[in-house]
Design a protein around this motif. Structure first.
Motif, PDB file in Angstrom:
ATOM      1  N   GLY A  64      14.770 -24.099   4.671  1.00  0.00           N
ATOM      2  CA  GLY A  64      13.527 -24.849   4.552  1.00  0.00           C
ATOM      3  C   GLY A  64      12.426 -24.321   5.460  1.00  0.00           C
ATOM      4  N   GLU A  65      11.305 -25.010   5.427  1.00  0.00           N
ATOM      5  CA  GLU A  65      10.095 -24.522   6.113  1.00  0.00           C
ATOM      6  C   GLU A  65       9.374 -25.676   6.802  1.00  0.00           C
ATOM      7  OE1 GLU A  65       6.568 -21.391   5.037  1.00  0.00           O
ATOM      8  OE2 GLU A  65       6.937 -22.984   3.590  1.00  0.00           O
ATOM      9  N   ILE A  66       8.715 -25.349   7.949  1.00  0.00           N
ATOM     10  CA  ILE A  66       7.859 -26.319   8.648  1.00  0.00           C
ATOM     11  C   ILE A  66       6.475 -25.682   8.778  1.00  0.00           C
ATOM     12  CG2 ILE A  66       7.549 -27.698  10.733  1.00  0.00           C
ATOM     13  CD1 ILE A  66      10.538 -27.111  11.384  1.00  0.00           C
ATOM     14  N   ARG A  67       5.438 -26.441   8.416  1.00  0.00           N
ATOM     15  CA  ARG A  67       4.071 -25.920   8.558  1.00  0.00           C
ATOM     16  C   ARG A  67       3.223 -26.887   9.375  1.00  0.00           C
ATOM     17  NH1 ARG A  67       5.265 -25.272   3.345  1.00  0.00           N
ATOM     18  NH2 ARG A  67       3.962 -27.056   2.777  1.00  0.00           N
ATOM     19  N   LEU A  68       2.450 -26.297  10.296  1.00  0.00           N
ATOM     20  CA  LEU A  68       1.528 -27.074  11.116  1.00  0.00           C
ATOM     21  C   LEU A  68       0.126 -26.639  10.723  1.00  0.00           C
ATOM     22  CD1 LEU A  68       1.502 -29.094  13.529  1.00  0.00           C
ATOM     23  CD2 LEU A  68       1.389 -27.096  15.032  1.00  0.00           C
ATOM     24  N   HIS A  69      -0.637 -27.551  10.168  1.00  0.00           N
ATOM     25  CA  HIS A  69      -1.974 -27.231   9.655  1.00  0.00           C
ATOM     26  C   HIS A  69      -1.939 -25.962   8.795  1.00  0.00           C
ATOM     27  CE1 HIS A  69      -4.091 -30.429  11.710  1.00  0.00           C
ATOM     28  NE2 HIS A  69      -3.263 -30.205  12.716  1.00  0.00           N
ATOM     29  N   GLY A  70      -0.938 -25.868   7.965  1.00  0.00           N
ATOM     30  CA  GLY A  70      -0.852 -24.774   6.989  1.00  0.00           C
ATOM     31  C   GLY A  70      -0.161 -23.522   7.504  1.00  0.00           C
ATOM     32  N   ALA A  71       0.041 -23.405   8.830  1.00  0.00           N
ATOM     33  CA  ALA A  71       0.676 -22.193   9.389  1.00  0.00           C
ATOM     34  C   ALA A  71       2.186 -22.430   9.534  1.00  0.00           C
ATOM     35  CB  ALA A  71       0.080 -21.867  10.752  1.00  0.00           C
ATOM     36  N   THR A  72       2.969 -21.464   9.114  1.00  0.00           N
ATOM     37  CA  THR A  72       4.426 -21.615   9.199  1.00  0.00           C
ATOM     38  C   THR A  72       4.884 -21.515  10.652  1.00  0.00           C
ATOM     39  OG1 THR A  72       4.669 -20.682   7.020  1.00  0.00           O
ATOM     40  CG2 THR A  72       6.620 -20.641   8.400  1.00  0.00           C
ATOM     41  N   ILE A  73       5.631 -22.516  11.102  1.00  0.00           N
ATOM     42  CA  ILE A  73       6.135 -22.512  12.487  1.00  0.00           C
ATOM     43  C   ILE A  73       7.660 -22.680  12.518  1.00  0.00           C
ATOM     44  CG2 ILE A  73       4.014 -23.386  13.571  1.00  0.00           C
ATOM     45  CD1 ILE A  73       5.633 -26.165  13.639  1.00  0.00           C
ATOM     46  N   THR A  74       8.290 -22.452  11.363  1.00  0.00           N
ATOM     47  CA  THR A  74       9.725 -22.737  11.225  1.00  0.00           C
ATOM     48  C   THR A  74      10.548 -22.110  12.339  1.00  0.00           C
ATOM     49  OG1 THR A  74       9.267 -22.529   8.872  1.00  0.00           O
ATOM     50  CG2 THR A  74      11.587 -22.804   9.507  1.00  0.00           C
ATOM     51  N   HIS A  75      10.170 -20.900  12.766  1.00  0.00           N
ATOM     52  CA  HIS A  75      10.979 -20.211  13.778  1.00  0.00           C
ATOM     53  C   HIS A  75      10.235 -20.039  15.111  1.00  0.00           C
ATOM     54  CE1 HIS A  75      13.989 -19.686  10.744  1.00  0.00           C
ATOM     55  NE2 HIS A  75      13.069 -19.181   9.928  1.00  0.00           N
ATOM     56  N   ALA A  76       9.130 -20.753  15.267  1.00  0.00           N
ATOM     57  CA  ALA A  76       8.390 -20.670  16.546  1.00  0.00           C
ATOM     58  C   ALA A  76       9.195 -21.361  17.646  1.00  0.00           C
ATOM     59  CB  ALA A  76       7.029 -21.346  16.385  1.00  0.00           C
ATOM     60  N   SER A  77       9.016 -20.902  18.896  1.00  0.00           N
ATOM     61  CA  SER A  77       9.731 -21.528  20.018  1.00  0.00           C
ATOM     62  C   SER A  77       9.143 -22.917  20.271  1.00  0.00           C
ATOM     63  CB  SER A  77       9.567 -20.680  21.276  1.00  0.00           C
ATOM     64  OG  SER A  77       8.224 -20.758  21.707  1.00  0.00           O
ATOM     65  N   PRO A  78       9.900 -23.800  20.956  1.00  0.00           N
ATOM     66  CA  PRO A  78       9.344 -25.117  21.279  1.00  0.00           C
ATOM     67  C   PRO A  78       8.017 -25.011  22.037  1.00  0.00           C
ATOM     68  CG  PRO A  78      11.704 -25.099  21.698  1.00  0.00           C
ATOM     69  CD  PRO A  78      11.324 -23.679  21.345  1.00  0.00           C
ATOM     70  N   ALA A  79       7.918 -24.074  22.998  1.00  0.00           N
ATOM     71  CA  ALA A  79       6.686 -23.946  23.792  1.00  0.00           C
ATOM     72  C   ALA A  79       5.511 -23.523  22.912  1.00  0.00           C
ATOM     73  CB  ALA A  79       6.903 -22.933  24.923  1.00  0.00           C
ATOM     74  N   GLU A  80       5.774 -22.621  21.976  1.00  0.00           N
ATOM     75  CA  GLU A  80       4.713 -22.170  21.075  1.00  0.00           C
ATOM     76  C   GLU A  80       4.212 -23.336  20.211  1.00  0.00           C
ATOM     77  OE1 GLU A  80       2.945 -19.621  20.793  1.00  0.00           O
ATOM     78  OE2 GLU A  80       2.095 -19.842  18.768  1.00  0.00           O
TER      79      GLU A  80
END
Ligand SMILES: Nc1ncnc2c1ncn2[C@@H]1O[C@H](COP(=O)(O)OP(=O)(O)OP(=O)(O)O)[C@@H](O)[C@H]1O
Length: 255
Positions: A64-80
């Motif tokens: 699956g996928e997670i997007r924040l304001h349209g940008a994919t953050i699925t694999h971004a670190s918690p700090a990012e």
């Protein structure tokens, strides 16, 4: 509506994770517009906290996928994710009891501004950070408690300090994991009044077991059962949904 306005503040598509054989989150798709007051409800073990842990990056999804304001953050670190404006509070009190709210929130503001690593930062910038922290505490009605040790505050006020710490990160999406857990009923209504009054462009996803608070403060509700979305809807739609009444609300229901 333009495409930019229509982009959800936070969205998931088919989000999944398993713990061994347990499918804790199964194919969860969710949309939060800017300004949402969105409640996540469901029985114990439904996967609510697991979903929040996936959103904040504490857990890695298996699909699956997670997007924040349209940008994919699925694999971004918690700090990012925090830098990009996705910030959470925890179910348990995670404050420093000996520090005052002003000290804690000032530290959080300094961290966001990159002032904590250098003791050579100019004093005036630190003074600005204190002013920002004070203004934030005032906005939440915590001004009178700003300089008392946090451990002396009523529990509901301590939970507000946690929200102040989250707001010091300048979130665009705020995730609240049972913000009123352990707070006496009268104080929890006050706490939710403050949450309801947070800036209207801030999207809020909150887990809450008290259905009176959910039906009073949410504009949309997602019901999770066994890691899956049973349904999404307005409070009126959820209250009338016979399947929700059967598995979660009981025959008395709400509405
Ligand atoms: N790290 C983990 N390892 C193994 N199983 C886990 C882990 N975290 C959660 N679970 C299991 O995943 C399921 C979902 O748990 P989760 O805490 O997300 O539910 P919840 O809806 O938040 O429950 P509650 O309302 O009780 O807080 C439960 O069966 C739980 O035991």
């Amino acid at each position: 509506m333009t495409a930019a306005l229509a982009t959800p503040a936070l969205a998931t598509d088919g989000l999944s994770v398993n713990f061994g054989a347990l499918l804790a989150t199964q194919n969860v798709s969710l949309d939060l517009p800017a300004g949402a007051r969105h409640a996540l409800i469901g029985p114990n073990g439904a996967g609510k906290t697991t979903l929040i842990n996936l959103l904040t990056g504490l857990l890695r999804p298996s699909g699956g996928e997670i997007r924040l304001h349209g940008a994919t953050i699925t694999h971004a670190s918690p700090a990012e994710r925090v830098r990009r404006g996705l910030v959470r509070t925890f179910q348990i009190n995670s404050l420093f009891p000996a520090l005052t709210p002003l000290e804690s929130v000032t530290l959080a503001v300094c961290e966001r501004r990159g002032l904590t690593r250098s003791w050579l930062s100019r004093l005036s910038r630190r003074t600005d950070a204190i002013d920002e922290a004070l203004a934030l505490l005032d906005r939440l009605g915590l001004g009178p408690d700003a300089e008392r040790p946090t451990r002396e505050l009523a529990y509901g006020r301590q939970r507000l300090v946690e929200i102040a710490l989250a707001l010091a990160c300048e979130p665009r999406v705020l995730l609240l994991d049972e913000p009123a857990a352990g707070v006496p009923a009268r104080e929890s209504a006050e706490l939710f009044e403050v949450i309801a009054g947070l800036p209207r462009d801030l999207a809020i996803l909150f887990i809450e077991h008290d259905m009176d608070l959910v039906f009073r403060f949410a504009d949309r509700i997602t019901v999770l059962v066994g890691g899956q979305v049973l349904c999404h809807g307005t409070p009126a739609e959820i209250a009338e949904n016979p399947e929700v009444r059967r598995v979660y609300l009981g025959s008395s229901g709400h509405g």
